[in-house]
Design an enzyme around this catalytic site. Structure first.
Site, PDB file in Angstrom:
ATOM      1  N   ARG A  51       0.803  -1.221   0.000  1.00  0.00           N
ATOM      2  CA  ARG A  51       0.000   0.000   0.000  1.00  0.00           C
ATOM      3  C   ARG A  51       0.838   1.275   0.000  1.00  0.00           C
ATOM      4  NH1 ARG A  51      -2.794  -3.790   1.506  1.00  0.00           N
ATOM      5  NH2 ARG A  51      -0.854  -4.348   2.496  1.00  0.00           N
ATOM      6  N   THR A  52       1.776   1.372   0.931  1.00  0.00           N
ATOM      7  CA  THR A  52       2.441   2.666   1.106  1.00  0.00           C
ATOM      8  C   THR A  52       3.257   3.018  -0.142  1.00  0.00           C
ATOM      9  OG1 THR A  52       2.561   2.121   3.437  1.00  0.00           O
ATOM     10  CG2 THR A  52       3.817   4.024   2.720  1.00  0.00           C
ATOM     11  N   LYS A  80      25.581  -3.399  -0.236  1.00  0.00           N
ATOM     12  CA  LYS A  80      27.058  -3.344  -0.272  1.00  0.00           C
ATOM     13  C   LYS A  80      27.587  -2.571   0.921  1.00  0.00           C
ATOM     14  CE  LYS A  80      26.537  -2.653  -5.225  1.00  0.00           C
ATOM     15  NZ  LYS A  80      26.602  -1.547  -6.192  1.00  0.00           N
ATOM     16  N   ARG A 101      10.963   4.032   3.695  1.00  0.00           N
ATOM     17  CA  ARG A 101      10.591   3.059   4.745  1.00  0.00           C
ATOM     18  C   ARG A 101      11.841   2.292   5.145  1.00  0.00           C
ATOM     19  NH1 ARG A 101       5.579  -1.065   4.758  1.00  0.00           N
ATOM     20  NH2 ARG A 101       4.601   0.923   5.247  1.00  0.00           N
ATOM     21  N   HIS A 129       4.366   5.755  11.672  1.00  0.00           N
ATOM     22  CA  HIS A 129       3.951   5.581  10.266  1.00  0.00           C
ATOM     23  C   HIS A 129       3.016   6.754   9.950  1.00  0.00           C
ATOM     24  CE1 HIS A 129       2.904   3.954   6.500  1.00  0.00           C
ATOM     25  NE2 HIS A 129       2.598   2.716   6.820  1.00  0.00           N
TER      26      HIS A 129
END
Ligand code: CP
Length: 304
Positions: A51-52, A80, A101, A129
Site C-alpha cells: 500500500r504505502t 554493499k 521506509r 507511520h
C-alpha cells in the site's frame, strides 16, 4: 524545506488544510492531473510494502510527476554497506522528494538531516507511520464528519504496531476522545504512551476481550499481529489468532461503528466482515492515495 517524520509535524490547522485538499482531489481529480509535472518522487523502501509504496507511486503519477526508487534493500547499494546518509545525498541529486521506509527506528530522520529534498517517513520499525495516520484521519473525518468526540478501540498488536502509535499521538490533539486498548497482555500498548495519556488526563481503558467492549465503540481500529517484529516463532504462533473479528462480533457493535485496518490483514478480520457496510478498510486504502497526493503537493509547495 519541510520533512514529515511524525504526524505531529503538522498542526491540526495544517492537517485540516491538507484534508480539505485531499477531499478536493477526490472530487476533482482532473484539476490536479498536472500539479507536479516535471517533479520526481523517489521511493526508497528497505522493508516490504504494498500500500504505502504503490499509493505514493500512484499519487505522484496521478499528479503528473514521475517516480524512481527501489522496493527492497537487497536491490540497492545498502546491500554493499552504503549508509542511509550517503544514499539520501545521492537521491537528492536525482529526485525532488523522497518517501523512505526502513526497519530501523529513526532511519528516515537520519536521512532528513543529510537531505536537500523533503523526506517522508513511510514507516520506521515499530516507531511511527505518519502517512498511514494521515490516511486514517482523513478516512475518519470524511466518513464520520469529525475528528473528535468518539470512543476508539485499538485492537491487536499494540506493542509493536507503529500505525497504532502514530494514530494515538495524532488523536490526543483532538477533543473528547476516549481510547480503549484491546490486546493480550504480551502486546499491550507501551508505557510511554499510557504515561502521555495520563499526563494529559485523556481517558483510556485496557481490556483483553473484544466482545465486552464492542457495544461502546464508535471506531474499531484492527491490526495484524506482526510476525516480523517477534523474536521467537513460538510467541507469534501463540498470539497470531488471538482476535478474529467476525459477523457475530460485529452484531454486538453500534449500527454506525466503523472498522478500520491499515492492512495487510491475515486472519484478524474474517472475510465475511468485508460485506458489512461498516467495514471501511478498503475505502481507507483509497483515501491513502488522496492524502499522499495532497502531502506531495504540500511539501513541494504546489498546494497554492
Ligand atoms: N498499511 C501499510 O503500511 O501497508 P504496507 O505495509 O503494504 O505498505
Amino acid at each position: 524545506m519541510r520533512h514529515l517524520m511524525s504526524p505531529l509535524d503538522f498542526t491540526t490547522k495544517e492537517l485540516d488544510e491538507l484534508f480539505d485538499l485531499a477531499n478536493d482531489i477526490e472530487k476533482n481529480p482532473e484539476k490536479y492531473a498536472h500539479a507536479c509535472e516535471g517533479k520526481i518522487l523517489a521511493t526508497c523502501f528497505y522493508e516490504p510494502s504494498t500500500r504505502t509504496r504503490l499509493s505514493f507511486e500512484s499519487a505522484m503519477t496521478r499528479l503528473g510527476g514521475s517516480v524512481i526508487g527501489f522496493a527492497d534493500a537487497a536491490s540497492s547499494s545498502a546491500s554493499k554497506g552504503e549508509s542511509v546518509s550517503d544514499t539520501i545525498r545521492i537521491i537528492s541529486c536525482y529526485a525532488d522528494i523522497c518517501a523512505m521506509r526502513h526497519p530501523k527506528e529513526g532511519a528516515p530522520m537520519v536521512a532528513s538531516e543529510k537531505s536537500s529534498i523533503p523526506v517522508i517517513n513511510a514507516g520506521d520499525g515499530g516507531h511511527q507511520h505518519p502517512t498511514q495516520t494521515l490516511t486514517d484521519l482523513l478516512t475518519i473525518r470524511s466518513l464520520k464528519g469529525r475528528l473528535g468526540s468518539f470512543t476508539i478501540g485499538l485492537c491487536g498488536d499494540l506493542k509493536f504496531g507503529r500505525t497504532v502509535h502514530s494514530l494515538i499521538h495524532a488523536l490526543v490533539r483532538y477533543d473528547n476522545i476516549r481510547f480503549v486498548f484491546i490486546s493480550p497482555e504480551e502486546l499491550r500498548v507501551p508505557d510511554y504512551i499510557t504515561d502521555k495519556l495520563k499526563s494529559k488526563n485523556i481517558p483510556y481503558q485496557e481490556v483483553i476481550r473484544l466482545e465486552e467492549i464492542m457495544p461502546e465503540l464508535d471506531l474499531l481500529y484492527m491490526t495484524r499481529v506482526q510476525k516480523e517484529r517477534f523474536f521467537n516463532e513460538e510467541d507469534y504462533v501463540r498470539l497470531k489468532d488471538f482476535y478474529i473479528l467476525n459477523a457475530a462480533k460485529m452484531s454486538l457493535a453500534k449500527k454506525d461503528m466503523l472498522v478500520l485496518h491499515p492492512l495487510p490483514r491475515v486472519n484478524e478480520i474474517s472475510i465475511e466482515v468485508d460485506e458489512d457496510p461498516r467495514a471501511v478498510y478498503f475505502q481507507q486504502a483509497q483515501y491513502g492515495v488522496y492524502v499522499r497526493m495532497a502531502l506531495i503537493m504540500t511539501l513541494l509547495g504546489k498546494d497554492r
